[in-house]
Design an enzyme around this catalytic site. Structure first.
Site, PDB file in Angstrom:
ATOM      1  CG  ASP A 217      -0.005  -0.152   2.516  1.00  0.00           C
ATOM      2  OD1 ASP A 217       0.186  -1.299   2.922  1.00  0.00           O
ATOM      3  OD2 ASP A 217       0.518   0.850   3.043  1.00  0.00           O
ATOM      4  CG  ASP A 219       1.733   4.737   5.720  1.00  0.00           C
ATOM      5  OD1 ASP A 219       1.147   3.835   6.360  1.00  0.00           O
ATOM      6  OD2 ASP A 219       2.247   5.716   6.262  1.00  0.00           O
TER       7      ASP A 219
HETATM    8  N1  ADE Z   1       1.174   1.159   5.763  1.00  0.00           N
HETATM    9  C1  ADE Z   1       1.706   0.304   6.626  1.00  0.00           C
HETATM   10  N2  ADE Z   1       2.156   0.731   7.833  1.00  0.00           N
HETATM   11  C2  ADE Z   1       2.723  -0.143   8.688  1.00  0.00           C
HETATM   12  N3  ADE Z   1       2.841  -1.449   8.449  1.00  0.00           N
HETATM   13  C3  ADE Z   1       2.391  -1.905   7.277  1.00  0.00           C
HETATM   14  N4  ADE Z   1       2.376  -3.139   6.756  1.00  0.00           N
HETATM   15  C4  ADE Z   1       1.819  -3.064   5.535  1.00  0.00           C
HETATM   16  N5  ADE Z   1       1.462  -1.803   5.246  1.00  0.00           N
HETATM   17  C5  ADE Z   1       1.814  -1.064   6.320  1.00  0.00           C
END
Ligand code: ADE
Ligand SMILES: CSC[C@H]1O[C@H](OP(=O)(O)O)[C@H](O)[C@@H]1O
Length: 303
Positions: A217, A219
């Site tokens: 992703d 974030d």
């Molecule tokens: N955006 C994110 N923040 C922290 N850990 C994650 N693991 C997968 N995506 C994450």
């Protein structure tokens, strides 16, 4: 004493990676360490060359442990007790950079610690103090072997990046947009909740450690995008699984040649052996015997 003492290579699976289908399981063990039991049974697998390698699911096989609850000391100590010298750890991460796309693979070389001090993060406490060098938290020899397989990743435009900076946050909630932007400003490239204290404990136990991160992703920083949700993470994780499985088997021959057949030297892996022998700063007569007894489990005869 475990019946296994020569399992030199271990894989730790993170979110979405609770086993490696490309490895042949032959046994399961659950060592009781001075720090308790590991997250799950350690699966002993047989490689095509007949060596044993280990697999451990960081969050348990049904993912019942949140990142702050992972018994990292028990995990590392249990792997050490069966002879592990090298850990390849998988992790699902958020991307803090446009060019690191969901489903890309990343080999970090640096970490910024944003955990909150609630995770036990050392084997050295209560009367036996030691300080490891942690300037280079990951093992470059291992990163080189993994990176050599970058062209084997499947999927449209899937890339492997290296030398990136990994932020480790406490969680379990994901970051706010402001936090996500701050991590970009301080130089973070990717973010997870799992590399610490795992990487520190591996170093204390003289185990070479490299994390293979899989972006799931963007974030929460990207204005054009919804903030990260677990649904996005899981969808991309499932897409990453076959690349992770394939990468694990692809790197095994090089690791086995170096560790079992001594055909290639991995200087940064070798350098770890004996590195903790003089790491304790506590005067011998001032050391607490109970603390020393526990450390004996991972570094027998050192203190
Ligand atoms: N955006 C994110 N923040 C922290 N850990 C994650 N693991 C997968 N995506 C994450
Ligand atoms: C399921 S999203 C957040 C979770 O995923 C990552 O886990 P792992 O590193 O074990 O793959 C991240 O670190 C968080 O723990």
């Amino acid at each position: 004493m475990s019946k296994y003492t020569d399992v030199k290579i271990a894989f730790i699976g993170g979110s979405g990676l609770y086993r490696l289908d490309t490895l042949k399981p032959v046994d399961e063990i659950e060592p009781e360490t001075p720090w308790g039991k590991p997250s799950a049974k350690i699966v002993i697998c047989e490689t095509a060359s007949g060596n044993h390698v280990a697999f451990l699911a960081r969050h348990g096989t049904g993912h019942h442990l949140n990142p702050s609850e992972v018994p990292a000391r028990a995990n590392i100590a249990a792997l050490k007790s069966i002879g592990v010298e090298v850990i390849i750890a998988f992790s699902a991460v958020g991307s803090l950079r446009e060019e690191i796309k969901p489903r890309d693979f990343i080999l970090p070389s640096q970490i910024i610690d944003r955990t909150k001090g609630i995770r036990p993060s050392t084997f050295f406490e209560k009367g036996c103090a030691a300080h490891i060098a942690f300037g280079e938290p990951f093992n470059k020899d291992l990163a080189d072997i993994i990176y050599s397989q970058k062209n084997t990743l499947q999927g449209e435009n899937v890339e492997m990046h290296r030398d990136k900076c990994l932020i480790c946050m406490e969680g379990p909630a994901f970051s706010t947009r402001a936090e996500s932007n701050m991590y970009r400003m301080v130089g973070g490239d990717i973010i997870n909740m799992s590399v610490l204290p795992e990487a520190k404990l591996a170093m204390e136990a003289e185990i070479a450690y490299q994390m293979i991160c899989m972006a799931t992703d963007y974030d929460s920083w990207r204005v054009s995008e919804e903030v990260v949700t677990v649904e996005t993470v899981v969808a991309n994780l499932n897409a990453n699984t076959s690349n992770a499985n394939q990468l694990a088997v692809n790197i095994l021959p090089a690791l086995e040649e170096a560790l079992y057949e001594n055909k290639v030297e991995l200087p940064r892996v070798k350098a770890l052996k004996g590195s903790m022998r003089f790491a304790s700063i506590t005067a011998k007569e001032a050391r607490n015997l109970e603390a020393v007894r526990k450390i004996e489990y991972i570094l027998p005869g050192y203190f």
